[in-house]
Design a protein around this motif. Structure first.
Motif, PDB file in Angstrom:
ATOM      1  N   GLN A  71      18.851  -4.049  50.097  1.00  0.00           N
ATOM      2  CA  GLN A  71      18.088  -5.081  50.805  1.00  0.00           C
ATOM      3  C   GLN A  71      16.800  -5.404  50.052  1.00  0.00           C
ATOM      4  O   GLN A  71      16.362  -4.631  49.203  1.00  0.00           O
ATOM      5  CB  GLN A  71      17.697  -4.558  52.196  1.00  0.00           C
ATOM      6  CG  GLN A  71      18.854  -4.172  53.090  1.00  0.00           C
ATOM      7  CD  GLN A  71      19.521  -5.380  53.734  1.00  0.00           C
ATOM      8  OE1 GLN A  71      18.959  -6.475  53.757  1.00  0.00           O
ATOM      9  NE2 GLN A  71      20.731  -5.180  54.248  1.00  0.00           N
ATOM     10  N   LEU A  72      16.205  -6.533  50.418  1.00  0.00           N
ATOM     11  CA  LEU A  72      14.897  -6.888  49.856  1.00  0.00           C
ATOM     12  C   LEU A  72      13.800  -6.267  50.735  1.00  0.00           C
ATOM     13  O   LEU A  72      14.051  -5.936  51.896  1.00  0.00           O
ATOM     14  CB  LEU A  72      14.752  -8.403  49.809  1.00  0.00           C
ATOM     15  CG  LEU A  72      15.711  -9.081  48.816  1.00  0.00           C
ATOM     16  CD1 LEU A  72      15.673 -10.590  48.957  1.00  0.00           C
ATOM     17  CD2 LEU A  72      15.380  -8.665  47.371  1.00  0.00           C
ATOM     18  N   PRO A  73      12.582  -6.117  50.186  1.00  0.00           N
ATOM     19  CA  PRO A  73      11.509  -5.455  50.949  1.00  0.00           C
ATOM     20  C   PRO A  73      11.283  -6.069  52.334  1.00  0.00           C
ATOM     21  O   PRO A  73      10.956  -5.357  53.290  1.00  0.00           O
ATOM     22  CB  PRO A  73      10.276  -5.644  50.062  1.00  0.00           C
ATOM     23  CG  PRO A  73      10.823  -5.783  48.690  1.00  0.00           C
ATOM     24  CD  PRO A  73      12.158  -6.457  48.814  1.00  0.00           C
ATOM     25  N   GLY A  74      11.492  -7.364  52.474  1.00  0.00           N
ATOM     26  CA  GLY A  74      11.300  -8.031  53.767  1.00  0.00           C
ATOM     27  C   GLY A  74      12.225  -7.507  54.859  1.00  0.00           C
ATOM     28  O   GLY A  74      11.955  -7.704  56.044  1.00  0.00           O
ATOM     29  N   ASN A  75      13.325  -6.858  54.470  1.00  0.00           N
ATOM     30  CA  ASN A  75      14.298  -6.377  55.455  1.00  0.00           C
ATOM     31  C   ASN A  75      14.089  -4.919  55.857  1.00  0.00           C
ATOM     32  O   ASN A  75      14.926  -4.352  56.564  1.00  0.00           O
ATOM     33  CB  ASN A  75      15.718  -6.511  54.910  1.00  0.00           C
ATOM     34  CG  ASN A  75      16.095  -7.945  54.689  1.00  0.00           C
ATOM     35  OD1 ASN A  75      15.649  -8.560  53.717  1.00  0.00           O
ATOM     36  ND2 ASN A  75      16.867  -8.513  55.573  1.00  0.00           N
ATOM     37  N   ASP A  82       9.800   9.795  55.071  1.00  0.00           N
ATOM     38  CA  ASP A  82       9.476  11.146  54.594  1.00  0.00           C
ATOM     39  C   ASP A  82       9.360  11.135  53.069  1.00  0.00           C
ATOM     40  O   ASP A  82       8.471  11.747  52.497  1.00  0.00           O
ATOM     41  CB  ASP A  82      10.586  12.147  54.949  1.00  0.00           C
ATOM     42  CG  ASP A  82      10.838  12.244  56.436  1.00  0.00           C
ATOM     43  OD1 ASP A  82       9.901  11.933  57.195  1.00  0.00           O
ATOM     44  OD2 ASP A  82      11.958  12.623  56.831  1.00  0.00           O
ATOM     45  N   VAL A  83      10.327  10.452  52.464  1.00  0.00           N
ATOM     46  CA  VAL A  83      10.404  10.479  51.001  1.00  0.00           C
ATOM     47  C   VAL A  83      10.633   9.079  50.453  1.00  0.00           C
ATOM     48  O   VAL A  83      11.533   8.370  50.897  1.00  0.00           O
ATOM     49  CB  VAL A  83      11.577  11.381  50.522  1.00  0.00           C
ATOM     50  CG1 VAL A  83      11.565  11.505  48.998  1.00  0.00           C
ATOM     51  CG2 VAL A  83      11.503  12.768  51.159  1.00  0.00           C
ATOM     52  N   GLY A  84       9.806   8.699  49.490  1.00  0.00           N
ATOM     53  CA  GLY A  84      10.051   7.478  48.728  1.00  0.00           C
ATOM     54  C   GLY A  84      10.535   7.897  47.352  1.00  0.00           C
ATOM     55  O   GLY A  84       9.877   8.695  46.681  1.00  0.00           O
ATOM     56  N   GLY A  96       6.881  -3.504  42.345  1.00  0.00           N
ATOM     57  CA  GLY A  96       6.339  -4.687  43.013  1.00  0.00           C
ATOM     58  C   GLY A  96       5.293  -4.319  44.052  1.00  0.00           C
ATOM     59  O   GLY A  96       5.280  -3.199  44.558  1.00  0.00           O
ATOM     60  N   LYS A  97       4.436  -5.278  44.361  1.00  0.00           N
ATOM     61  CA  LYS A  97       3.283  -5.027  45.239  1.00  0.00           C
ATOM     62  C   LYS A  97       3.689  -4.545  46.629  1.00  0.00           C
ATOM     63  O   LYS A  97       3.119  -3.602  47.163  1.00  0.00           O
ATOM     64  CB  LYS A  97       2.443  -6.314  45.371  1.00  0.00           C
ATOM     65  CG  LYS A  97       1.578  -6.584  44.165  1.00  0.00           C
ATOM     66  CD  LYS A  97       0.300  -7.325  44.566  1.00  0.00           C
ATOM     67  CE  LYS A  97      -0.700  -7.341  43.426  1.00  0.00           C
ATOM     68  NZ  LYS A  97      -0.165  -8.116  42.250  1.00  0.00           N
ATOM     69  N   GLU A  98       4.685  -5.219  47.214  1.00  0.00           N
ATOM     70  CA  GLU A  98       5.087  -4.915  48.589  1.00  0.00           C
ATOM     71  C   GLU A  98       5.550  -3.467  48.706  1.00  0.00           C
ATOM     72  O   GLU A  98       5.133  -2.735  49.598  1.00  0.00           O
ATOM     73  CB  GLU A  98       6.249  -5.830  48.960  1.00  0.00           C
ATOM     74  CG  GLU A  98       5.936  -6.805  50.060  1.00  0.00           C
ATOM     75  CD  GLU A  98       7.119  -7.720  50.300  1.00  0.00           C
ATOM     76  OE1 GLU A  98       7.590  -8.362  49.315  1.00  0.00           O
ATOM     77  OE2 GLU A  98       7.573  -7.785  51.452  1.00  0.00           O
ATOM     78  N   LEU A  99       6.423  -3.060  47.782  1.00  0.00           N
ATOM     79  CA  LEU A  99       6.975  -1.711  47.848  1.00  0.00           C
ATOM     80  C   LEU A  99       5.937  -0.675  47.461  1.00  0.00           C
ATOM     81  O   LEU A  99       5.917   0.428  47.998  1.00  0.00           O
ATOM     82  CB  LEU A  99       8.197  -1.599  46.945  1.00  0.00           C
ATOM     83  CG  LEU A  99       9.465  -2.236  47.519  1.00  0.00           C
ATOM     84  CD1 LEU A  99      10.562  -2.275  46.491  1.00  0.00           C
ATOM     85  CD2 LEU A  99       9.928  -1.459  48.750  1.00  0.00           C
ATOM     86  N   GLU A 100       5.059  -1.031  46.537  1.00  0.00           N
ATOM     87  CA  GLU A 100       4.020  -0.101  46.107  1.00  0.00           C
ATOM     88  C   GLU A 100       3.221   0.358  47.325  1.00  0.00           C
ATOM     89  O   GLU A 100       2.950   1.553  47.507  1.00  0.00           O
ATOM     90  CB  GLU A 100       3.106  -0.772  45.072  1.00  0.00           C
ATOM     91  CG  GLU A 100       2.092   0.186  44.475  1.00  0.00           C
ATOM     92  CD  GLU A 100       1.168  -0.474  43.458  1.00  0.00           C
ATOM     93  OE1 GLU A 100       1.389  -1.649  43.094  1.00  0.00           O
ATOM     94  OE2 GLU A 100       0.210   0.205  43.033  1.00  0.00           O
ATOM     95  N   LYS A 101       2.881  -0.589  48.185  1.00  0.00           N
ATOM     96  CA  LYS A 101       2.094  -0.271  49.380  1.00  0.00           C
ATOM     97  C   LYS A 101       2.855   0.710  50.281  1.00  0.00           C
ATOM     98  O   LYS A 101       2.296   1.695  50.756  1.00  0.00           O
ATOM     99  CB  LYS A 101       1.784  -1.565  50.151  1.00  0.00           C
ATOM    100  CG  LYS A 101       0.313  -1.653  50.542  1.00  0.00           C
ATOM    101  CD  LYS A 101       0.018  -2.753  51.543  1.00  0.00           C
ATOM    102  CE  LYS A 101       0.232  -4.161  50.979  1.00  0.00           C
ATOM    103  NZ  LYS A 101       0.363  -5.219  51.941  1.00  0.00           N
ATOM    104  N   CYS A 106       4.347   6.955  51.958  1.00  0.00           N
ATOM    105  CA  CYS A 106       5.386   7.973  52.150  1.00  0.00           C
ATOM    106  C   CYS A 106       4.773   9.371  52.046  1.00  0.00           C
ATOM    107  O   CYS A 106       3.827   9.585  51.296  1.00  0.00           O
ATOM    108  CB  CYS A 106       6.481   7.832  51.097  1.00  0.00           C
ATOM    109  SG  CYS A 106       7.463   6.344  51.265  1.00  0.00           S
ATOM    110  N   GLU A 107       5.337  10.306  52.808  1.00  0.00           N
ATOM    111  CA  GLU A 107       4.881  11.701  52.737  1.00  0.00           C
ATOM    112  C   GLU A 107       5.003  12.242  51.314  1.00  0.00           C
ATOM    113  O   GLU A 107       4.113  12.905  50.808  1.00  0.00           O
ATOM    114  CB  GLU A 107       5.746  12.572  53.656  1.00  0.00           C
ATOM    115  CG  GLU A 107       5.538  12.331  55.144  1.00  0.00           C
ATOM    116  CD  GLU A 107       4.156  12.777  55.586  1.00  0.00           C
ATOM    117  OE1 GLU A 107       3.737  13.869  55.161  1.00  0.00           O
ATOM    118  OE2 GLU A 107       3.502  12.025  56.341  1.00  0.00           O
ATOM    119  N   ASN A 108       6.155  11.972  50.708  1.00  0.00           N
ATOM    120  CA  ASN A 108       6.419  12.440  49.337  1.00  0.00           C
ATOM    121  C   ASN A 108       6.905  11.268  48.493  1.00  0.00           C
ATOM    122  O   ASN A 108       7.656  10.435  48.982  1.00  0.00           O
ATOM    123  CB  ASN A 108       7.562  13.463  49.323  1.00  0.00           C
ATOM    124  CG  ASN A 108       7.281  14.645  50.203  1.00  0.00           C
ATOM    125  OD1 ASN A 108       6.562  15.548  49.814  1.00  0.00           O
ATOM    126  ND2 ASN A 108       7.832  14.632  51.409  1.00  0.00           N
TER     127      ASN A 108
END
Ligand SMILES: [Mn+2]
Length: 330
Positions: A71-75, A82-84, A96-101, A106-108
Motif C-alpha cells: 500500500q501507499l503511505p496514505g493507506n 512496535d517495529v518499523g 520519503g517524508k511521510e514514512l520517515e515521520k 516506532c518503538e524499534n
C-alpha cells in the motif's frame, strides 16, 4: 555480523505490530525484499504486518506473489508500530517524508541493508556491504529464525537477488550469492516465470526509448567515460515513463575500454537523476557522494537539481577528475 542477525530475529519474534517499507522509486531489490520479509512475517501470524511503499510499484513487479498487499503511505491503518523495518535504504529519508515521520514514532527501527554508505540509523542495524542485495541479507535473517520459506517468499527474494546482481553478471556477485540463489530455488522460487517477467517483458515504448537514448551516447576523449541521456522530451514524444529506462545504464558501461558508464534521467524540469556504474577501479559511491548521493563502489546514484545540460557537464567534469586521481593513486 551473526549476532546482529540474532538481534533482528529476536525483535521479530518478540513483537506483534510491524511496518515494513523500502525506498522511493522502488527497484526489484526493494520490492522483492519488502514482499519476501513481509510474507514471511505474515506467515508467523503477527497481529499487524503492513507493507508500505513510498511510491507505487512499477508494473514490472506486479506479478510478484503478495504484491497486492503493498500500500501507499496514505493507506496506513495506524500511526504507531512496535517495529518499523526499513529495507535497502541508506538513511531514513530514502523512505520519503511521510514514512520517515511514522518510522521515527516506532518503538524499534530495524535497518536492513547492503549499501556501504548506510548511516546505521536503526536501533538494530544489519548492514552487510558484502551482500549483493538486501534480499540476500534477509535470507540470512530468515535462516537465523529457522522459519519455513515458502515458494512465494523464495520467489520474491530471488527477484531481489537477480535484480541487484543483473542476473549474476555484476561484480557484486559472490559465491554466496549463488549459494543463496540455489537455496531459494530449492525452496521453490519460480525461476522461469521470473526470467520471463523481468527480461522478456519490455514494452515497445521502452525499446523505442532505448533507440532514442542510444542516439545520445557520448564518450570522453580518453575513452574511459561513456554516458547517455533520457530527456523529458523523449519521454513526452513516446508517451514513456521513467521506469521504461530500466537497465539502460548497462549500455554505456558495456563499451570496450570504458571504466565508468553514466545515465542521466531527466525526471522533471531541473531534476536530474544520475546513475553511475564502474568496471574495475573507480569508486562511484564516493563520486556520487560529491553530489549528495551514494550506493556501492561499482554502482551508485544521486539526484541533482539544475538544467540537464549543466548537470551533464558538471558530472562529466567531476568524473574525469576522479578518474585522473584514482589512476594516479594506483
Ligand atoms: Mn539493493
Amino acid at each position: 555480523m551473526k549476532s546482529h542477525h540474532k538481534e533482528a530475529a529476536n525483535t521479530f519474534w518478540k513483537n506483534n505490530e510491524f511496518l515494513i517499507t523500502s525506498h522511493l522509486h522502488p527497484d526489484g531489490d526493494a520490492v522483492g525484499s519488502l514482499l519476501g520479509l513481509g510474507l514471511a512475517l505474515k506467515s508467523l501470524g503477527k497481529r499487524v504486518v503492513e507493507l508500505i511503499s513510498p511510491h507505487p510499484i512499477s508494473e514490472h513487479y506486479q506479478f510478484l506473489p503478495g504484491s497486492e498487499f503493498i500500500q501507499l503511505p496514505g493507506n496506513l491503518t495506524k500511526q504507531r508500530f512496535d517495529v518499523g523495518i526499513v529495507l535497502d535504504c541508506t538513511e531514513l529519508n530514502r523512505a520519503g517524508k511521510e514514512l520517515e515521520k511514522i518510522l521515527r514514532n516506532c518503538e524499534n527501527v530495524v535497518n536492513i541493508d547492503h549499501h556501504i554508505s548506510n548511516k546505521n540509523f536503526g536501533n538494530v542495524n544489519i548492514v552487510d556491504p558484502g551482500a549483493a542485495a538486501t534480499g540476500e541479507v534477509i535470507v540470512d535473517i530468515l535462516k537465523e529464525m529457522e522459519i519455513q520459506i515458502t515458494p512465494d517468499v523464495a520467489t520474491n527474494l530471488y527477484v531481489a537477488l537477480i535484480t541487484d546482481t543483473g542476473s549474476f553478471q555484476y561484480q557484486n556477485t559472490t559465491p554466496k550469492s549463488y549459494r543463496t540463489a540455489a537455496f531459494l530455488l530449492e525452496h521453490g522460487a519460480a525461476q522461469g516465470q521470473i526470467q520471463q517477467f523481468l527480461n522478456e517483458h519490455r514494452s515497445l515504448t521502452s525499446l523505442r526509448l532505448l533507440e532514442k537514448s542510444l542516439g545520445t551516447l557520448s564518450i570522453s576523449e580518453n575513452g574511459l567515460t561513456a554516458w547517455m541521456t533520457v530527456s523529458q522530451k523523449f519521454l513526452h514524444e513516446l508517451g514513456g515513463k521513467i521506469e521504461d529506462c530500466e537497465g539502460f545504464i548497462n549500455y554505456p558501461k558495456s563499451l570496450v575500454g570504458v571504466e565508468v558508464g553514466i545515465l542521466f534521467k531527466e525526471l522533471n524540469n531541473n531534476e536530474i537523476k544520475v546513475g553511475f556504474r564502474s568496471k574495475n577501479f573507480l569508486d562511484v559511491n564516493q563520486l556520487a557522494a560529491c553530489f549528495g548521493g551514494g550506493g556501492h563502489e561499482r554502482a551508485a546514484g544521486c539526484t541533482i537539481w539544475g538544467p540537464l545540460k549543466e548537470v551533464e557537464r558538471k558530472v562529466i567534469q567531476t568524473t574525469e577528475k576522479f578518474l585522473t586521481q584514482s589512476r594516479k593513486g594506483k
